[in-house]
Design a protein around this motif. Structure first.
Motif, PDB file in Angstrom:
ATOM      1  N   THR A  60       0.603  -1.246  -0.091  1.00  0.00           N
ATOM      2  CA  THR A  60      -0.020   0.034  -0.048  1.00  0.00           C
ATOM      3  C   THR A  60       0.906   1.219   0.043  1.00  0.00           C
ATOM      4  OG1 THR A  60      -1.789  -1.104   0.893  1.00  0.00           O
ATOM      5  CG2 THR A  60      -1.893   1.252   1.089  1.00  0.00           C
ATOM      6  N   LEU A  63       2.477   1.957  -3.300  1.00  0.00           N
ATOM      7  CA  LEU A  63       1.618   2.334  -4.516  1.00  0.00           C
ATOM      8  C   LEU A  63       1.242   3.819  -4.187  1.00  0.00           C
ATOM      9  CD1 LEU A  63      -1.134  -0.795  -4.577  1.00  0.00           C
ATOM     10  CD2 LEU A  63       0.352   0.089  -6.523  1.00  0.00           C
ATOM     11  N   LYS A  64       0.917   4.395  -2.924  1.00  0.00           N
ATOM     12  CA  LYS A  64       0.883   5.620  -2.456  1.00  0.00           C
ATOM     13  C   LYS A  64       2.035   6.549  -2.928  1.00  0.00           C
ATOM     14  CE  LYS A  64      -2.680   4.846   0.773  1.00  0.00           C
ATOM     15  NZ  LYS A  64      -3.299   5.343   2.082  1.00  0.00           N
ATOM     16  N   LYS A  67       1.973   7.144  -6.483  1.00  0.00           N
ATOM     17  CA  LYS A  67       0.901   8.082  -7.002  1.00  0.00           C
ATOM     18  C   LYS A  67       1.284   9.517  -6.615  1.00  0.00           C
ATOM     19  CE  LYS A  67      -4.123   8.889  -6.888  1.00  0.00           C
ATOM     20  NZ  LYS A  67      -5.150   8.225  -6.793  1.00  0.00           N
ATOM     21  N   VAL A  80      -1.060   4.110 -11.306  1.00  0.00           N
ATOM     22  CA  VAL A  80      -1.530   4.287 -10.307  1.00  0.00           C
ATOM     23  C   VAL A  80      -2.239   5.634 -10.134  1.00  0.00           C
ATOM     24  CG1 VAL A  80       0.151   3.124  -8.881  1.00  0.00           C
ATOM     25  CG2 VAL A  80       0.589   5.554  -9.128  1.00  0.00           C
ATOM     26  N   LEU A  83      -6.053   5.140  -9.306  1.00  0.00           N
ATOM     27  CA  LEU A  83      -6.526   4.222  -8.114  1.00  0.00           C
ATOM     28  C   LEU A  83      -6.883   5.204  -7.112  1.00  0.00           C
ATOM     29  CD1 LEU A  83      -3.412   1.539  -8.208  1.00  0.00           C
ATOM     30  CD2 LEU A  83      -5.823   1.450  -9.322  1.00  0.00           C
ATOM     31  N   MET A  88      -5.924   0.575  -3.750  1.00  0.00           N
ATOM     32  CA  MET A  88      -4.563   0.618  -3.470  1.00  0.00           C
ATOM     33  C   MET A  88      -4.659  -0.497  -2.373  1.00  0.00           C
ATOM     34  SD  MET A  88      -2.295   3.932  -4.011  1.00  0.00           S
ATOM     35  CE  MET A  88      -3.554   5.035  -3.879  1.00  0.00           C
TER      36      MET A  88
END
Length: 99
Positions: A60, A63-64, A67, A80, A83, A88
Motif C-alpha cells: 500500500t 503504491l501511494k 502516486k 496508479v 487508483l 490500493m
C-alpha cells in the motif's frame, strides 16, 4: 495529558494500516498489474518485482508513494494515477494473500 495523547496516537499508528483491503476485490482489480508482475504476482521479467507474499502495508505504501511522486517511476505513475485509496488497499491485500 499531552504525553497521553502522544502515546495513544503512536499506538494507533503502529497498530496497522487504517484501511485494510479486500483481497477478493483486489484480485478483480489486478489484471493490469499482472501484465508486468505476473498473473500470480511472480514476475517472469527480472526487472519487475514479485508482489506475491509482500506485506500488505508495504505494498500500500509503495503504491501511494508512486502516486504522490515520492517514488519516481513513469510507468508506475501512470498505472496508479486513477487508483483510489481503496483500490490500493485491495490490491495490496490481494498480493499479500498470495504465496
Amino acid at each position: 495529558m499531552r504525553k497521553l495523547t502522544i502515546a495513544v496516537a503512536a499506538t494507533v499508528m503502529m497498530a496497522g494500516p487504517a484501511l485494510a483491503g479486500d483481497a477478493e476485490a483486489g484480485k478483480g482489480k489486478s489484471m493490469m498489474c499482472g501484465a508486468c508482475h505476473g498473473a500470480a504476482g511472480i514476475s517472469a521479467v527480472p526487472t519487475y518485482p514479485n508482489l506475491a507474499g509482500q506485506k500488505e502495508a508495504y505494498l500500500t505504501k509503495q503504491l501511494k508513494d508512486f502516486k504522490t511522486g515520492t517514488r519516481n517511476d513513469p510507468t508506475m505513475k501512470g498505472m496508479v494515477a486513477s487508483l483510489t485509496d481503496t483500490d490500493m488497499a485491495d490490491l495490496a491485500a490481494y498480493y499479500a494473500s498470495l504465496k
